[in-house]
Design a protein around this motif. Structure first.
Motif, short mmCIF file in Angstrom:
data_model
loop_
_atom_site.label_atom_id
_atom_site.label_comp_id
_atom_site.label_asym_id
_atom_site.label_seq_id
_atom_site.Cartn_x
_atom_site.Cartn_y
_atom_site.Cartn_z
N GLY A 264 37.11 -27.47 -16.44
CA GLY A 264 36.59 -26.20 -16.96
C GLY A 264 37.30 -25.01 -16.35
N ALA A 265 37.52 -25.05 -15.04
CA ALA A 265 38.21 -23.96 -14.37
C ALA A 265 39.65 -23.83 -14.88
CB ALA A 265 38.21 -24.18 -12.86
N ALA A 266 40.30 -24.98 -15.14
CA ALA A 266 41.67 -24.96 -15.63
C ALA A 266 41.75 -24.33 -17.02
CB ALA A 266 42.23 -26.38 -15.67
N ILE A 267 40.78 -24.65 -17.88
CA ILE A 267 40.77 -24.10 -19.24
C ILE A 267 40.57 -22.59 -19.19
CG2 ILE A 267 39.48 -24.03 -21.40
CD1 ILE A 267 38.94 -27.03 -21.01
N VAL A 268 39.57 -22.15 -18.41
CA VAL A 268 39.30 -20.71 -18.29
C VAL A 268 40.50 -19.99 -17.69
CG1 VAL A 268 37.85 -18.98 -17.16
CG2 VAL A 268 36.81 -21.04 -18.12
N HIS A 274 46.44 -16.19 -20.76
CA HIS A 274 47.08 -16.33 -22.08
C HIS A 274 48.12 -17.44 -22.10
CE1 HIS A 274 45.07 -12.55 -23.00
NE2 HIS A 274 45.64 -12.00 -21.92
N GLN A 275 47.75 -18.56 -21.48
CA GLN A 275 48.62 -19.73 -21.45
C GLN A 275 48.02 -20.83 -22.32
OE1 GLN A 275 48.56 -20.59 -17.27
NE2 GLN A 275 50.25 -19.21 -16.79
N PRO A 276 48.85 -21.72 -22.87
CA PRO A 276 48.31 -22.86 -23.62
C PRO A 276 47.39 -23.70 -22.75
CG PRO A 276 50.68 -22.66 -23.97
CD PRO A 276 50.33 -21.72 -22.85
N ILE A 277 46.28 -24.18 -23.30
CA ILE A 277 45.32 -24.96 -22.53
C ILE A 277 45.96 -26.21 -21.95
CG2 ILE A 277 43.20 -26.35 -22.70
CD1 ILE A 277 42.14 -24.32 -24.68
N GLN A 278 46.89 -26.82 -22.72
CA GLN A 278 47.50 -28.07 -22.28
C GLN A 278 48.63 -27.86 -21.28
OE1 GLN A 278 47.77 -26.76 -25.30
NE2 GLN A 278 49.90 -26.74 -25.97
N GLN A 279 48.96 -26.62 -20.95
CA GLN A 279 50.07 -26.37 -20.03
C GLN A 279 49.70 -26.78 -18.62
OE1 GLN A 279 52.18 -22.61 -20.37
NE2 GLN A 279 52.22 -22.40 -18.13
N ALA A 280 50.54 -27.59 -18.01
CA ALA A 280 50.26 -28.07 -16.65
C ALA A 280 50.49 -26.95 -15.64
CB ALA A 280 51.16 -29.25 -16.33
#
Length: 373
Positions: A264-268, A274-280
């Protein structure tokens, strides 16, 4: 218990074979700035765990058919679940992960594969169709919404385990602890099929940890993380179908609170920047622990201990009733949030926003009246 031992043995034997296959296909994680491993390490360990699960379940079917074991697959009275279809969905998900291990699929393609696999499982009868009303009598029925809700639930668990898989033994260990507590709670509630699948999952994860704990000689890859996430989702949904109470649904969520919060923290965080959700990135919980000076092993053990405490809390929840369930759950969630805050997992989101707001206020020129000070 026998099936857990079979799952353990098969996985233990198959991991070296999976390692050789990964090396032949160049399914290898090479050292990089973002990765923790210091040497090339093959992935695709998930196919060994899948072998352990499927062999154990085949033994269960053969035991029911030829030996007269009491079970669920041959003479079971439950016709709502097509078990072969469920396992086909899990196998499909594992294959999607294996293809990603080898070819690095585009995020959209991988996500579509997860949705298809979860849809196969839902179409096979494993559905979140209803749950007991926690605030009154009767049940909350989801109707047609049960299908998309089930798919969403399964896909979320797949990605939660996938995103936490960043240190040697971390995802496998968390899943092993979760499986143990799911087994204890399911056994105590008489949920035999849920308990059986939990002990099988425990067996494969413990066997894999023999090779995956730091320093790892093989990683589970997406084939493993998606498999483990799907299995936890299936096990918990089967528990809800047999005992549609809030506690059965809450238990796996509480036990997996750490990877869920980290995800959840990574998604937020990525949406905020403004980065893609799947970006590592390198801002997950395990990265924070490493930056605070803990080694790989110590960081993993810290998360293990934390997960075990959450498991104990989930067991306490399963032994209580009424409002006490929500009180215990709220305490554990609040404690976990505080720990994550202290570790800095929310620094780039909440603290950045908070301090940024105060900085902007402090930067404004102060007014001292018409003539100044």
């Amino acid at each position: 218990m026998v099936l857990g031992l079979i799952a353990f043995a098969v996985t233990y034997i198959c991991v070296p074979l999976a390692r050789r296959l990964a090396l032949r296909l160049d399914a290898v994680d090479y050292p990089s700035k973002r990765r923790v491993n210091k040497r090339p390490t093959p992935r695709m360990g998930g196919i060994a765990m899948a072998a352990g699960i499927f062999v154990a379940l085949v033994v269960e079917v053969l035991g029911e058919y030829f030996i007269g074991w009491y079970g669920f697959y041959v003479h079971g009275s439950d016709s709502t679940i097509h078990h072969a279809g469920v396992m086909a969905g899990v196998l499909f998900i594992t294959l999607v992960g294996a293809l990603d291990d080898v070819y690095s699929l585009k995020p959209g393609v991988k996500f579509l594969g997860q949705v298809v696999g979860a849809s196969i499982i839902a179409a096979s009868g494993v559905l979140l169709s209803s749950i007991a009303n926690p605030f009154g009598a009767g049940y909350i029925e989801f109707g047609w919404g049960a299908y998309p809700l089930t798919v969403l639930y399964l896909v979320c668990f797949m990605n939660v385990i996938n995103l936490i898989d960043g240190l040697d033994g971390l995802a496998a260990g968390i899943t092993a602890i979760a499986s143990f507590f799911l087994f204890v709670i399911a056994f105590g509630r008489g949920l035999e099929e849920t308990a059986m699948l939990s002990i099988v999952l425990l067996g494969v994860t413990l066997a894999f940890l023999r090779y995956n704990f730091a320093p790892a000689s093989i990683f589970m890859g997406d084939s493993g993380s998606l498999l483990l996430g799907a299995m936890i989702g299936v096990i918990s949904l089967m528990g809800v179908m047999r005992s549609p109470t809030v506690i059965v649904m809450a238990v796996p969520i509480v036990i997996a609170a750490i990877p869920i919060a980290d995800t959840g923290a990574a998604i937020v965080r990525r949406l905020y920047h403004h980065q893609p959700i799947q970006q590592a990135d390198s801002k997950h919980l395990h990265h924070m622990l490493l930056r605070k000076g803990y080694g790989v092993r110590k960081s993993v053990v810290i998360v293990y201990a934390w997960t075990a405490l959450l498991g104990v809390g989930a067991w306490v929840m399963s032994s209580t009733h009424g409002i006490a369930v929500f009180v215990v759950m709220a305490i554990m969630i609040a404690a976990s949030f505080v720990i994550l805050w202290k570790l800095g997992i929310f620094d780039k989101v909440l603290r950045h926003h908070y301090h940024g707001r105060h900085t902007r206020q402090e930067d404004k020129p102060k007014s001292y009246g018409k003539h100044g000070r």
